[in-house]
Design an enzyme around this catalytic site. Sequence first.
Site, mmCIF file in Angstrom:
data_model
loop_
_atom_site.group_PDB
_atom_site.id
_atom_site.type_symbol
_atom_site.label_atom_id
_atom_site.label_comp_id
_atom_site.label_asym_id
_atom_site.label_seq_id
_atom_site.Cartn_x
_atom_site.Cartn_y
_atom_site.Cartn_z
ATOM 1 N N ALA A 59 0.805 -1.041 -0.023
ATOM 2 C CA ALA A 59 0.079 -0.085 -0.001
ATOM 3 C C ALA A 59 0.852 1.207 0.026
ATOM 4 O O ALA A 59 0.977 1.919 1.226
ATOM 5 C CB ALA A 59 -0.905 0.078 1.204
ATOM 6 N N ALA A 60 1.455 1.415 -1.213
ATOM 7 C CA ALA A 60 2.685 2.336 -1.270
ATOM 8 C C ALA A 60 2.439 3.917 -1.065
ATOM 9 O O ALA A 60 3.266 4.582 -0.944
ATOM 10 C CB ALA A 60 3.559 1.935 -2.634
ATOM 11 N N PRO A 116 1.543 7.521 -0.291
ATOM 12 C CA PRO A 116 2.119 8.548 -1.515
ATOM 13 C C PRO A 116 3.539 8.325 -1.656
ATOM 14 O O PRO A 116 3.809 8.921 -2.603
ATOM 15 C CB PRO A 116 1.744 9.948 -0.827
ATOM 16 N N GLY A 117 4.140 7.297 -0.981
ATOM 17 C CA GLY A 117 5.618 7.054 -1.310
ATOM 18 C C GLY A 117 6.559 7.161 -0.446
ATOM 19 O O GLY A 117 8.065 6.884 -0.709
ATOM 20 N N GLY A 118 6.308 7.932 0.841
ATOM 21 C CA GLY A 118 7.451 8.112 1.735
ATOM 22 C C GLY A 118 8.271 6.722 1.978
ATOM 23 O O GLY A 118 9.584 6.711 2.005
ATOM 24 N N LYS A 119 7.521 5.938 2.544
ATOM 25 C CA LYS A 119 8.353 4.512 2.874
ATOM 26 C C LYS A 119 8.815 3.860 1.660
ATOM 27 O O LYS A 119 9.715 3.051 1.765
ATOM 28 C CB LYS A 119 7.347 3.741 3.532
ATOM 29 N N GLU A 146 -0.350 0.501 -5.393
ATOM 30 C CA GLU A 146 -1.197 1.384 -4.803
ATOM 31 C C GLU A 146 -2.610 1.556 -5.704
ATOM 32 O O GLU A 146 -2.453 1.525 -6.918
ATOM 33 C CB GLU A 146 -0.353 2.615 -5.094
ATOM 34 N N ASP A 198 -5.445 -2.934 -6.690
ATOM 35 C CA ASP A 198 -5.928 -3.231 -5.390
ATOM 36 C C ASP A 198 -4.993 -4.393 -4.611
ATOM 37 O O ASP A 198 -4.801 -5.216 -5.216
ATOM 38 C CB ASP A 198 -7.190 -3.827 -5.697
ATOM 39 N N CYS A 214 -0.714 3.871 11.217
ATOM 40 C CA CYS A 214 -0.574 5.132 11.949
ATOM 41 C C CYS A 214 -1.802 5.334 12.604
ATOM 42 O O CYS A 214 -2.502 6.314 12.331
ATOM 43 C CB CYS A 214 -0.175 6.115 10.865
#
Length: 441
Positions: free
Chosen positions: A253-254, A256-259, A278, A302, A371
């Site tokens: 579940a990438a 918006p891309g930070g991790k 994503e 998905d 989170c």
Amino acid sequence: MAAVRERSAYANLTLPAELRRAKLDARDAALATELTYGTLRAQGLLDRIITLASSRPVEEIDPPVLDLIRLGAYQLLFTRIGAHAAVDTSVEAARTAGLGRAGAFVNAVLRKISARDAAAWVEALRDGVTDPVARMAIGTAHPEWIARAFADSLGAAAGELPELLAADDARPRVHLAARPGAISAEELALVTGGREGELSPYAVHLDSGDPGTLDAVREGMAAVQDEGSQLVALAAARAPLDGPDGGRWLDLAAGPGGKAVMLGALAEIEGGTLTGVEVSPHRADLVREATRDLPVTVHTADGRDPGLEPGFDRVLLDAPCSGLGALRRRPEARWRKTTADIPELVSLQRELLDSAMRLVRPGGVVLYATCSPHLSETVSVVREAARRDDVETLDVREILADIGGAVGGRPDGLGEGPWVQLWPHRHGTDAMFMAALRRTR
């Protein structure tokens, strides 16, 4: 304020661009930031005070007028701005906005609010409320259900709730992540004037400022990322496998891309690759842009059925969640969330975790993270997955052993395990949860 109310925009994404567009000097930009974030963070408390002062529910006040009263009330109760100036500027704003005779109403309500300080208004709202959690929620501008969820997650440490709520209500520092292989935290701290973090070896803290203006951020050597989120990516990259690491990693579940940036950079160092999934086309494009020069391939799909070949060595599932752990960074979010949001999210989290366990190879590890500290989204989901006879639960504290021990001067460090729940008041991070599950066969 209007963008948050009308379009459900996030203030932390919208405000910096608006400030740059307005070309405010540093002092005015800092004041605008404090007033905007502070008003949104205290909105529920302010609305209850406005209801008492105006003798009418806030739902009956015209929204643009209510925005001005909230801003004025925040100045009166939570800043050093003089009462006369706060009232007059609010009335003048109503006039210049063409709100007709609303200025007289704004004036009357704010003058009534100015007759008491914040502590006195809080005590007035607490009148007749005997439940200690409800009283704490009122005093720290939290919905009561969120305060109770925090208390439940703290468990035996529920006595820390006042400290937690206070930390969650305070404006957080800016956290930067140095991109592995591009710049060290020490170098990033030197070029930004920040200081190195205490937990992640890639973290740098800034007291204030717009990180989007920093050269290191603009050039892609660093990014804005909470230190707790950095630890999630590090745990996913460090978790012990059964058998060799073939370098095939997955972020399920990438967006918006930070991790994905952190994992992609770590995979590159190890000679591996990262696949990102994503479901949102817009967020998938954000991941592609953020990881464009890394060994990362992004699929718009998905995560529950992404159509990928199983056999990944490592899978990170930073699951969609209520976001209760990041309320201090998204000040308006606490008033948007309701208990009704949780069951649907839990169902999605379970389905995504089932998918992750199918995609990881025998001997590989799934790092599940949210989170949110809400027990339904964290421990409950992990315990259900751990009931499978092909799943072994790893101790995340051991994976992050070099940051364990007396974190923040506390003997409890990262908790009792085997999962880890980070807290703003203990660790200075968002309230990130992480658990590691190894597939045994």
